[in-house]
Design an enzyme around this catalytic site. Sequence first.
Site, PDB file in Angstrom:
ATOM      1  N   GLY A 141       0.746  -1.195  -0.036  1.00 56.95           N
ATOM      2  CA  GLY A 141       0.158   0.088   0.020  1.00 56.95           C
ATOM      3  C   GLY A 141       0.910   1.336   0.037  1.00 56.95           C
ATOM      4  O   GLY A 141       2.071   1.197   0.072  1.00 56.95           O
ATOM      5  N   CYS A 142       0.130   2.332   0.149  1.00 54.51           N
ATOM      6  CA  CYS A 142       0.818   3.752  -0.296  1.00 54.51           C
ATOM      7  C   CYS A 142       1.826   4.191   0.885  1.00 54.51           C
ATOM      8  O   CYS A 142       2.689   4.619   0.768  1.00 54.51           O
ATOM      9  CB  CYS A 142      -0.372   4.731  -0.531  1.00 54.51           C
ATOM     10  SG  CYS A 142      -1.751   4.797   0.905  1.00 54.51           S
ATOM     11  N   TYR A 143       1.391   4.124   2.174  1.00 56.78           N
ATOM     12  CA  TYR A 143       2.079   4.575   3.372  1.00 56.78           C
ATOM     13  C   TYR A 143       3.327   3.695   3.399  1.00 56.78           C
ATOM     14  O   TYR A 143       4.496   4.151   3.624  1.00 56.78           O
ATOM     15  CB  TYR A 143       1.539   4.534   4.650  1.00 56.78           C
ATOM     16  CG  TYR A 143       0.533   5.548   4.958  1.00 56.78           C
ATOM     17  CD1 TYR A 143       1.187   6.889   4.967  1.00 56.78           C
ATOM     18  CD2 TYR A 143      -0.833   5.543   5.537  1.00 56.78           C
ATOM     19  CE1 TYR A 143       0.381   7.994   5.357  1.00 56.78           C
ATOM     20  CE2 TYR A 143      -1.520   6.336   5.795  1.00 56.78           C
ATOM     21  CZ  TYR A 143      -0.905   7.887   5.887  1.00 56.78           C
ATOM     22  OH  TYR A 143      -1.937   8.790   6.327  1.00 56.78           O
ATOM     23  N   ALA A 146       5.802   4.788   0.857  1.00 52.95           N
ATOM     24  CA  ALA A 146       6.753   5.743   0.871  1.00 52.95           C
ATOM     25  C   ALA A 146       7.762   5.573   1.858  1.00 52.95           C
ATOM     26  O   ALA A 146       8.888   5.963   1.671  1.00 52.95           O
ATOM     27  CB  ALA A 146       5.734   6.832   1.146  1.00 52.95           C
ATOM     28  N   GLY A 317       1.294   4.058  -5.131  1.00 54.72           N
ATOM     29  CA  GLY A 317       0.603   3.701  -3.750  1.00 54.72           C
ATOM     30  C   GLY A 317      -0.166   2.468  -3.919  1.00 54.72           C
ATOM     31  O   GLY A 317      -0.565   2.146  -2.910  1.00 54.72           O
TER      32      GLY A 317
END
Length: 345
Positions: A141-143, A146, A317
């Site tokens: 996923g996105c978090y 990153a 993401g």
Amino acid sequence: MGILGASGYGGGELLRLLKAHPGVELVGFSSRKHEAKPLSAAWPQLWDERPFASQDEVLEEAEVLFLALPNGLAMGIAPQALAAGKRVIDLSGDFRLPPEVYEAWYGIPHQSPGFYGQAVYGLPELHRDEVKGARLVANPGCYVTAATLALAPLAAEGALKGAFVVGLSGVSGAGREGEGTFFAEVNENLKPYKVGGTHRHIPEMEQNLGRLLAQGRPVRTHGEAREVRLSFAPHLVPMTRGILVTAEAEVEGDWRQGLLQELYQDFYAEEPFVRVLDRLPETKGTLGSNRVDVKPLYEERTGRVLLFAALDNLVKGMAGQAVQNFNLMMGFPEVLALPKEGVWP
């Protein structure tokens, strides 16, 4: 190729990208909410009046399945698809963590614990070679994407001891039916949520960085990992899409700016979708792209090491990363149908 669960924001973005992919024939897409309705009824940005099909129809027709479903559903569908000879890219969290860790953080009993060992973790910058031969990919996923890419070079160097990560996310990261995302609640409002070590993406971040600490690079999904602890404080920002992560790293050794910049430039030199900046990243610069912008910074006054990363939470993401994994699995050029440039302003 088929998509199950195409009515969420990630599903819509996935359809937009795949419709422009020259190697894809979209044979079906399903949605519990929109079955039999035209695709444009759920996604007005798409020029497509084909109806949503049933889940069984998509499972029968597709060679590759993208599962863009709520957590807890893919674990029941993926084994069925794999047994039928399909390849599966799961955009949920169902196969990202060992079953006992998943159950502890997600609060859902795992129906298919034996399949975790077959899943490859789909972060191409770390697991590219594994993804190429995979039949089941757990798409991050996105978090997590990153934060992992912000800290990965330090971890692979063996210098990372821990970190405090602050994440700021646009509202689309909460999904199409996310609680607390009404305009009147998010407009002109900035709020933290799921802090104090409670966010379920924490063990995934720690797992990724622990593997890097133990293995260096390249990384094996089911290989050795060292323990690493981080704190994570996510915040909801009143914008549609985009994520910015700021991490304060606890490190071993003397990491001045020149050494940090060189480490990051070298680590990501061959990566098609990671750009190491001389300036600080911003979410608008990555909007609509499959790119991650990263910046390491040594704070001379305090001796702290700060890392910054920005990406579009619906592309790199989520949906764009899934297409990147699809390209690797199917032998297409990794960058095919994926934009490096964003939309500005």
